[in-house]
Write an enzyme that holds these catalytic residues in place. Sequence first.
Site, mmCIF file in Angstrom:
data_model
loop_
_atom_site.group_PDB
_atom_site.id
_atom_site.type_symbol
_atom_site.label_atom_id
_atom_site.label_comp_id
_atom_site.label_asym_id
_atom_site.label_seq_id
_atom_site.Cartn_x
_atom_site.Cartn_y
_atom_site.Cartn_z
ATOM 1 N N HIS A 53 43.214 22.727 48.140
ATOM 2 C CA HIS A 53 43.640 23.404 46.914
ATOM 3 C C HIS A 53 45.036 23.969 47.147
ATOM 4 O O HIS A 53 45.443 24.217 48.287
ATOM 5 C CB HIS A 53 42.682 24.541 46.575
ATOM 6 C CG HIS A 53 41.339 24.092 46.103
ATOM 7 N ND1 HIS A 53 40.455 24.938 45.477
ATOM 8 C CD2 HIS A 53 40.727 22.886 46.160
ATOM 9 C CE1 HIS A 53 39.364 24.284 45.167
ATOM 10 N NE2 HIS A 53 39.492 23.028 45.587
ATOM 11 N N GLU A 55 46.354 26.862 46.866
ATOM 12 C CA GLU A 55 46.428 28.110 47.628
ATOM 13 C C GLU A 55 46.246 27.865 49.117
ATOM 14 O O GLU A 55 46.965 28.420 49.948
ATOM 15 C CB GLU A 55 45.361 29.107 47.157
ATOM 16 C CG GLU A 55 45.432 29.474 45.703
ATOM 17 C CD GLU A 55 44.540 28.617 44.821
ATOM 18 O OE1 GLU A 55 44.560 27.366 44.936
ATOM 19 O OE2 GLU A 55 43.808 29.180 43.992
ATOM 20 N N CYS A 83 39.557 30.014 43.155
ATOM 21 C CA CYS A 83 38.117 29.808 43.285
ATOM 22 C C CYS A 83 37.603 30.651 44.463
ATOM 23 O O CYS A 83 38.373 31.314 45.159
ATOM 24 C CB CYS A 83 37.816 28.327 43.525
ATOM 25 S SG CYS A 83 38.347 27.734 45.147
ATOM 26 N N CYS A 86 39.257 29.733 47.886
ATOM 27 C CA CYS A 86 40.639 30.200 48.026
ATOM 28 C C CYS A 86 40.711 31.719 48.113
ATOM 29 O O CYS A 86 41.499 32.267 48.893
ATOM 30 C CB CYS A 86 41.481 29.675 46.870
ATOM 31 S SG CYS A 86 41.650 27.877 46.919
#
Length: 149
Positions: A53, A55, A83, A86
């Site tokens: 992801h 991040e 999420c 993260c």
Amino acid sequence: MMDDREAMAAALAEARLAGEAGEVPIGAVVVYNGAILARGQNRVLRDVDPTAHAEVVALRAAAAALGNYRLAGCTVHVSLEPCAMCAGAMIHARIDRLVYAVADPKSGACGSVLAVLNHPQLNHQMQVEQGILSEESAALLRGFFRERR
């Protein structure tokens, strides 16, 4: 000294690049001492990695740049509410501050669906702000998913 709007504009630029590559258009930057230390964009498809992801990509690059997995003094700017994975990574990295553009009503872990950040039983708390360039981020996401349908 970079302000939140400039940092979020940089995160949105990363999101656009992710979208152009066929990824969900989410981007992130890590700011340290008023300058961008690291950038990230969704790479789950390109890297065949469910943890890639935006991040996490940015946190990995920031840790490598500082030579430390603890990122005290850093702010993460991301185009969509993180999420649970993260948010957990930011807690472990000891991020000082999170700024996100738009809430994620499907998997947001900063209050929309879950409240992973700043849970009273966790040993790290961070400042959280939202809404910077939210219209731009929401439009980018809407456009991406509209094209996919």
